[in-house]
Design a protein around this motif. Structure first.
Motif, mmCIF file in Angstrom:
data_model
loop_
_atom_site.group_PDB
_atom_site.id
_atom_site.type_symbol
_atom_site.label_atom_id
_atom_site.label_comp_id
_atom_site.label_asym_id
_atom_site.label_seq_id
_atom_site.Cartn_x
_atom_site.Cartn_y
_atom_site.Cartn_z
ATOM 1 N N PHE A 1 -5.555 10.431 12.347
ATOM 2 C CA PHE A 1 -5.436 11.871 12.569
ATOM 3 C C PHE A 1 -5.295 12.592 11.239
ATOM 4 O O PHE A 1 -4.675 12.083 10.293
ATOM 5 C CB PHE A 1 -4.233 12.193 13.469
ATOM 6 C CG PHE A 1 -4.641 12.647 14.838
ATOM 7 C CD1 PHE A 1 -4.785 13.997 15.131
ATOM 8 C CD2 PHE A 1 -4.920 11.725 15.830
ATOM 9 C CE1 PHE A 1 -5.181 14.421 16.390
ATOM 10 C CE2 PHE A 1 -5.317 12.132 17.091
ATOM 11 C CZ PHE A 1 -5.449 13.485 17.378
ATOM 12 N N TRP A 2 -5.866 13.806 11.210
ATOM 13 C CA TRP A 2 -5.913 14.595 9.987
ATOM 14 C C TRP A 2 -5.478 16.028 10.262
ATOM 15 O O TRP A 2 -5.800 16.599 11.307
ATOM 16 C CB TRP A 2 -7.328 14.568 9.404
ATOM 17 C CG TRP A 2 -7.734 13.202 8.963
ATOM 18 C CD1 TRP A 2 -8.147 12.169 9.762
ATOM 19 C CD2 TRP A 2 -7.727 12.709 7.629
ATOM 20 N NE1 TRP A 2 -8.401 11.053 9.005
ATOM 21 C CE2 TRP A 2 -8.165 11.358 7.692
ATOM 22 C CE3 TRP A 2 -7.412 13.266 6.394
ATOM 23 C CZ2 TRP A 2 -8.276 10.569 6.561
ATOM 24 C CZ3 TRP A 2 -7.530 12.471 5.270
ATOM 25 C CH2 TRP A 2 -7.953 11.143 5.345
ATOM 26 N N GLU A 3 -4.739 16.583 9.296
ATOM 27 C CA GLU A 3 -4.224 17.956 9.403
ATOM 28 C C GLU A 3 -5.015 18.879 8.484
ATOM 29 O O GLU A 3 -5.251 18.558 7.315
ATOM 30 C CB GLU A 3 -2.751 17.983 8.995
ATOM 31 C CG GLU A 3 -2.121 19.367 9.017
ATOM 32 C CD GLU A 3 -0.715 19.348 8.454
ATOM 33 O OE1 GLU A 3 0.236 19.179 9.252
ATOM 34 O OE2 GLU A 3 -0.563 19.457 7.204
ATOM 35 N N LYS B 1 -5.258 16.730 5.009
ATOM 36 C CA LYS B 1 -4.420 15.597 4.627
ATOM 37 C C LYS B 1 -4.200 14.696 5.842
ATOM 38 O O LYS B 1 -4.160 15.155 6.981
ATOM 39 C CB LYS B 1 -3.084 16.054 4.048
ATOM 40 C CG LYS B 1 -2.077 16.552 5.061
ATOM 41 C CD LYS B 1 -0.723 16.803 4.388
ATOM 42 C CE LYS B 1 0.337 17.222 5.415
ATOM 43 N NZ LYS B 1 1.646 17.450 4.782
ATOM 44 N N LYS B 2 -4.090 13.411 5.572
ATOM 45 C CA LYS B 2 -3.889 12.448 6.647
ATOM 46 C C LYS B 2 -2.449 12.518 7.148
ATOM 47 O O LYS B 2 -1.509 12.644 6.351
ATOM 48 C CB LYS B 2 -4.199 11.034 6.163
ATOM 49 C CG LYS B 2 -4.336 10.008 7.284
ATOM 50 C CD LYS B 2 -4.763 8.658 6.716
ATOM 51 C CE LYS B 2 -5.030 7.664 7.843
ATOM 52 N NZ LYS B 2 -3.868 7.462 8.725
ATOM 53 N N VAL B 3 -2.311 12.452 8.464
ATOM 54 C CA VAL B 3 -0.980 12.391 9.073
ATOM 55 C C VAL B 3 -0.875 11.070 9.832
ATOM 56 O O VAL B 3 -1.764 10.213 9.740
ATOM 57 C CB VAL B 3 -0.730 13.594 10.010
ATOM 58 C CG1 VAL B 3 -0.691 14.897 9.210
ATOM 59 C CG2 VAL B 3 -1.781 13.678 11.121
ATOM 60 N N ALA B 4 0.213 10.886 10.559
ATOM 61 C CA ALA B 4 0.432 9.620 11.263
ATOM 62 C C ALA B 4 -0.702 9.325 12.234
ATOM 63 O O ALA B 4 -1.213 10.216 12.918
ATOM 64 C CB ALA B 4 1.760 9.688 12.016
ATOM 65 N N ASP B 5 -1.104 8.066 12.278
ATOM 66 C CA ASP B 5 -2.121 7.651 13.237
ATOM 67 C C ASP B 5 -1.662 7.960 14.656
ATOM 68 O O ASP B 5 -0.452 7.941 14.967
ATOM 69 C CB ASP B 5 -2.382 6.138 13.122
ATOM 70 C CG ASP B 5 -3.230 5.788 11.918
ATOM 71 O OD1 ASP B 5 -3.732 6.711 11.244
ATOM 72 O OD2 ASP B 5 -3.384 4.585 11.643
#
Length: 361
Positions: free
Chosen positions: A156-158, A167-171
């Protein structure tokens, strides 16, 4: 010949047949005058009926509320299986599959006030299709889907609209999947159902403040992929989709305050056309709308009223029938763009106003 649904009564036969029944000449005249007025009224109504019948016989025009208008077409490559979200009345959309079966990574913003598209920074993760998107506050999120090797994804990406950065966030907390449904309520995003090789019904909540996923109550109905969801008054309404090649017709509402899914009325026989997969759904002014996708009468627009728990048809989508399109709402209008029909991919954009009369020739 048009046969009017009335039989007129003549003034002659309306008069008394005996002197005994005749009170006076003036009363008889008054009675005749009254009967003539009745006959004139019936004649006018009859003319109205005949005009209606003639109009129906001579034209196929149908009018109903719910009108579609072509807007500025999407400026990126025509595609299907894209993902989107809305932040501050701007729609953001990207990823998907083009007509050469190439996966896409580009990202775009649509401003309805200007009726214009602007290209933004490419999506931060790998190119993909059949992912999901939602917005929480001033940030948008996109994840899951399928990559170039047909591998299912769970990253998941924000997106920060102000900085135009990813920016990448928690899967995602569940298994990697395609065809999930997503929505946001208050300060959390929700993702669930879909297909990871098997049909799914689990649901997960993402809290941006803690960058963590939490499992919540599973969807109340059958497992499925390609469903739709929309939010009205902080309640999520979800349904449709495909379970083992069967289009679904059940409908549920989710209350995040109690973490409970409640079944609503199944679609009745005359509403069976609502069953579909990979359609679009959006909410406008307290009512939900579902259209397109794989199913019978796929271009029919269905309106859901949560106060009555009833569906009604409200016009027909005026573009080409399609699957894997994007639907979203901004202000008092709904929007549909992209999608596919067979090998064809689309880049047209339509807006939907449920208060304007649609005229179909």
């Amino acid at each position: 010949m048009i046969h009017l649904p009335f039989r007129f009564r003549s003034a002659k036969h309306a008069q008394p047949k005996s002197v005994a029944s005749e009170v006076s000449l003036s009363s008889a005249s008054a009675h005749n005058a009254k009967q003539q007025r009745v006959n004139w009224a019936l004649a006018l109504i009859g003319l109205g009926w005949s005009g209606l019948l003639i109009g129906c016989g001579g034209s196929s025009t149908v009018s109903t509320l719910g009108n579609w208008t072509v807007r500025s077409e999407f400026e990126g490559v025509a595609r299907s299986g894209a993902s989107s979200f809305v932040i501050n009345n701007i729609a953001y959309m990207g990823t998907g599959l083009d007509n050469k079966s190439q996966l896409l990574q580009d990202f775009w913003a649509y401003d309805p006030a200007k009726n214009a598209w602007t290209q933004k920074a490419n999506f931060g993760g790998a190119a993909r299709s059949l992912g999901v998107g939602f917005a929480v506050g001033n940030k948008g999120y996109i994840g899951t889907g399928s990559d170039i090797n047909s591998e299912k994804l769970k990253d998941f990406w924000e997106y920060d609209a102000t900085a135009n950065t990813w920016k990448k966030v928690a899967d995602f907390g569940g298994s990697a999947r395609t065809g999930a449904l997503a929505f946001a309520i208050n300060n959390k995003g929700y993702v669930g159902t879909g297909n990871d090789g098997n049909y799914l019904k689990d649901m997960w909540a993402f809290d941006p403040a803690t960058n963590a996923w939490t499992k919540v109550a599973s969807y109340g109905g059958a497992k499925r992929e390609g469903g739709v969801a929309f939010v009205i008054n902080n309640m999520a309404y979800a349904g449709t989709g495909n379970n083992n090649a069967t289009a679904q017709k059940d409908w549920y509402v989710y209350d995040p305050a109690t973490d409970v899914w409640t079944q609503k009325l199944d679609f009745t026989t005359d509403q069976a056309g609502i069953a579909r997969s990979y359609g679009v759904g959006f909410a406008i002014n307290g009512k939900g709308y579902v259209t397109l996708g794989t199913g019978t009468n796929s271009t029919t627009v269905w309106q859901y009223d949560p106060t009555t728990d009833l569906w009604a048809t409200t016009g027909t989508f005026e573009g080409a029938s399609r699957n894997y399109a994007i639907g979203f709402a901004i202000g008092n209008k709904g929007y549909v763009t992209t999608g596919s029909n067979g090998s064809a991919r689309y880049d047209d954009l339509w807006d939907f106003d449920p208060t304007v009369e649609q005229v179909i020739e």
